[in-house]
Motif scaffolding. Sequence first.
Motif, PDB file in Angstrom:
ATOM      1  N   TYR A   1       0.830  -1.341   0.095  1.00  0.00           N
ATOM      2  CA  TYR A   1      -0.022  -0.151  -0.073  1.00  0.00           C
ATOM      3  C   TYR A   1       0.885   1.185   0.004  1.00  0.00           C
ATOM      4  CZ  TYR A   1      -4.637  -1.974   0.820  1.00  0.00           C
ATOM      5  OH  TYR A   1      -5.937  -2.516   0.555  1.00  0.00           O
ATOM      6  N   ALA A   2       1.904   1.319   0.849  1.00  0.00           N
ATOM      7  CA  ALA A   2       2.727   2.474   0.972  1.00  0.00           C
ATOM      8  C   ALA A   2       3.440   2.736  -0.483  1.00  0.00           C
ATOM      9  CB  ALA A   2       3.755   2.092   2.146  1.00  0.00           C
ATOM     10  N   LEU A   3       3.816   1.466  -0.877  1.00  0.00           N
ATOM     11  CA  LEU A   3       4.576   1.646  -2.257  1.00  0.00           C
ATOM     12  C   LEU A   3       3.669   2.184  -3.287  1.00  0.00           C
ATOM     13  CD1 LEU A   3       7.503   1.248  -3.817  1.00  0.00           C
ATOM     14  CD2 LEU A   3       6.635  -1.107  -4.402  1.00  0.00           C
ATOM     15  N   SER A   4       2.441   1.980  -3.431  1.00  0.00           N
ATOM     16  CA  SER A   4       1.272   2.578  -4.141  1.00  0.00           C
ATOM     17  C   SER A   4       1.092   3.920  -4.086  1.00  0.00           C
ATOM     18  CB  SER A   4      -0.056   1.622  -4.071  1.00  0.00           C
ATOM     19  OG  SER A   4       0.152   0.179  -4.636  1.00  0.00           O
TER      20      SER A   4
ATOM     21  N   ALA B   1       2.321   9.580  -5.444  1.00  0.00           N
ATOM     22  CA  ALA B   1       2.812  11.048  -5.152  1.00  0.00           C
ATOM     23  C   ALA B   1       4.198  11.169  -6.174  1.00  0.00           C
ATOM     24  CB  ALA B   1       3.414  10.873  -3.764  1.00  0.00           C
ATOM     25  N   GLN B   2       4.604  10.223  -6.666  1.00  0.00           N
ATOM     26  CA  GLN B   2       5.869  10.512  -7.487  1.00  0.00           C
ATOM     27  C   GLN B   2       5.436  10.862  -8.760  1.00  0.00           C
ATOM     28  OE1 GLN B   2       8.118   6.871  -7.510  1.00  0.00           O
ATOM     29  NE2 GLN B   2       9.673   8.073  -7.546  1.00  0.00           N
ATOM     30  N   GLU B   3       4.162  10.516  -9.172  1.00  0.00           N
ATOM     31  CA  GLU B   3       3.650  11.235 -10.485  1.00  0.00           C
ATOM     32  C   GLU B   3       3.626  12.769 -10.699  1.00  0.00           C
ATOM     33  OE1 GLU B   3      -0.082   9.020 -11.218  1.00  0.00           O
ATOM     34  OE2 GLU B   3       0.849   7.364 -11.426  1.00  0.00           O
ATOM     35  N   GLU B   4       3.819  13.291  -9.680  1.00  0.00           N
ATOM     36  CA  GLU B   4       3.737  14.733  -9.481  1.00  0.00           C
ATOM     37  C   GLU B   4       5.288  15.317 -10.188  1.00  0.00           C
ATOM     38  OE1 GLU B   4       1.800  17.183  -8.485  1.00  0.00           O
ATOM     39  OE2 GLU B   4       0.002  15.602  -8.680  1.00  0.00           O
TER      40      GLU B   4
ATOM     41  N   ILE C   1      -6.827  18.778   9.956  1.00  0.00           N
ATOM     42  CA  ILE C   1      -5.436  18.929   9.812  1.00  0.00           C
ATOM     43  C   ILE C   1      -5.096  19.355   8.364  1.00  0.00           C
ATOM     44  CG2 ILE C   1      -4.855  17.874  11.769  1.00  0.00           C
ATOM     45  CD1 ILE C   1      -4.092  15.517   9.839  1.00  0.00           C
ATOM     46  N   GLU C   2      -5.976  19.587   7.397  1.00  0.00           N
ATOM     47  CA  GLU C   2      -6.054  19.948   6.045  1.00  0.00           C
ATOM     48  C   GLU C   2      -4.794  19.312   5.223  1.00  0.00           C
ATOM     49  OE1 GLU C   2      -4.992  24.167   6.165  1.00  0.00           O
ATOM     50  OE2 GLU C   2      -7.186  24.548   7.277  1.00  0.00           O
ATOM     51  N   VAL C   3      -5.024  18.025   4.990  1.00  0.00           N
ATOM     52  CA  VAL C   3      -4.192  17.292   4.334  1.00  0.00           C
ATOM     53  C   VAL C   3      -4.449  17.251   2.869  1.00  0.00           C
ATOM     54  CG1 VAL C   3      -3.969  15.609   6.030  1.00  0.00           C
ATOM     55  CG2 VAL C   3      -5.487  15.053   4.523  1.00  0.00           C
ATOM     56  N   GLU C   4      -3.752  16.673   2.142  1.00  0.00           N
ATOM     57  CA  GLU C   4      -3.679  16.659   0.491  1.00  0.00           C
ATOM     58  C   GLU C   4      -4.854  15.728   0.091  1.00  0.00           C
ATOM     59  OE1 GLU C   4      -1.939  18.444  -1.990  1.00  0.00           O
ATOM     60  OE2 GLU C   4      -0.632  19.579  -0.574  1.00  0.00           O
ATOM     61  N   LYS C   5      -5.452  16.100  -1.064  1.00  0.00           N
ATOM     62  CA  LYS C   5      -6.366  15.165  -1.633  1.00  0.00           C
ATOM     63  C   LYS C   5      -5.987  13.822  -1.700  1.00  0.00           C
ATOM     64  CE  LYS C   5     -10.218  15.041  -5.121  1.00  0.00           C
ATOM     65  NZ  LYS C   5     -10.701  15.536  -6.086  1.00  0.00           N
ATOM     66  N   ILE C   6      -4.825  13.704  -2.349  1.00  0.00           N
ATOM     67  CA  ILE C   6      -4.168  12.361  -2.430  1.00  0.00           C
ATOM     68  C   ILE C   6      -4.208  11.430  -0.983  1.00  0.00           C
ATOM     69  CG2 ILE C   6      -1.898  13.084  -1.934  1.00  0.00           C
ATOM     70  CD1 ILE C   6      -0.849  11.028  -4.158  1.00  0.00           C
ATOM     71  N   ILE C   7      -3.891  12.038   0.044  1.00  0.00           N
ATOM     72  CA  ILE C   7      -4.248  11.309   1.265  1.00  0.00           C
ATOM     73  C   ILE C   7      -5.364  10.967   1.669  1.00  0.00           C
ATOM     74  CG2 ILE C   7      -3.676  11.384   3.620  1.00  0.00           C
ATOM     75  CD1 ILE C   7      -1.241  13.131   3.002  1.00  0.00           C
ATOM     76  N   LYS C   8      -6.504  12.012   1.372  1.00  0.00           N
ATOM     77  CA  LYS C   8      -7.844  11.816   1.671  1.00  0.00           C
ATOM     78  C   LYS C   8      -8.438  10.434   0.962  1.00  0.00           C
ATOM     79  CE  LYS C   8     -10.972  14.943   2.763  1.00  0.00           C
ATOM     80  NZ  LYS C   8     -11.903  15.732   2.985  1.00  0.00           N
ATOM     81  N   ASN C   9      -8.117  10.607  -0.538  1.00  0.00           N
ATOM     82  CA  ASN C   9      -8.259   9.245  -1.341  1.00  0.00           C
ATOM     83  C   ASN C   9      -7.883   8.178  -0.917  1.00  0.00           C
ATOM     84  OD1 ASN C   9      -9.949  11.259  -2.895  1.00  0.00           O
ATOM     85  ND2 ASN C   9      -8.501  11.538  -4.482  1.00  0.00           N
ATOM     86  N   PHE C  10      -6.614   8.226  -0.600  1.00  0.00           N
ATOM     87  CA  PHE C  10      -5.878   6.790  -0.218  1.00  0.00           C
ATOM     88  C   PHE C  10      -6.505   6.210   1.124  1.00  0.00           C
ATOM     89  CE2 PHE C  10      -2.569   4.763   2.234  1.00  0.00           C
ATOM     90  CZ  PHE C  10      -2.313   3.803   1.352  1.00  0.00           C
ATOM     91  N   ILE C  11      -6.730   7.098   2.059  1.00  0.00           N
ATOM     92  CA  ILE C  11      -7.387   6.750   3.006  1.00  0.00           C
ATOM     93  C   ILE C  11      -8.780   6.119   3.128  1.00  0.00           C
ATOM     94  CG2 ILE C  11      -8.241   7.146   5.498  1.00  0.00           C
ATOM     95  CD1 ILE C  11      -5.531   8.762   5.959  1.00  0.00           C
TER      96      ILE C  11
END
Length: 189
Positions: free
Chosen positions: A16-19, A24-27, A78-88
């Motif tokens: 999961y972490a690697l995914s 995130a690397q795509e940025e 805590i205003e996290v990035e959308k990528i984290i919200k989607n991942f969670i």
Amino acid sequence: MNQSSSDYAVGLPGRYALSLFEIAQEEKNINFIKEIDNQLLAIAKIIDTNNDFNLIIKSPIFSAEEQLSIMNDVLDSIEVEKIIKNFIGVLCENRRLFLLPDIIKSFNLSLLNFNKQATAKITSAAPISDGQKENIKSMLSDHFSLDIDLEINVDEEILGGLIVQMGSKMIDSSLLTRLKSIKNVMNEV
């Protein structure tokens, strides 16, 4: 990937972490990856310090919808990035939210590996001088081909020597371990 740094990508949390890391690397921006890491570490701190939140994450009593609702409230605060919200959200949907603490550790190790860095945990019986720290750091850096940070702990119970731990690898040259080994050999005689 070298041997010592591949330890983080093991099991389900590692996958999961690697995914997440690859997304995130795509940025194509290391600062974005570092920001994701910082936000994940902030979430880990909340998990570590709040027993109720920890219970919600780890307890199967809560439905995926309840977990997602609570997580979204926390993540919004805590205003996290959308990528984290989607991942969670995916973790909640797949009933894998209990893996989040291990995923955060794995993501952090992925970033360290990406930057060719690692942390070695050193336990010694007495404080280590700056010269000794530099020697240890140099030997480990040469051996693992990584930039090594040291985390030093003093534990008088080991009597002497060092215990060095990097990921799942451990070198125990403590006097206590040697004495226990001798005792075991003596008991067999």
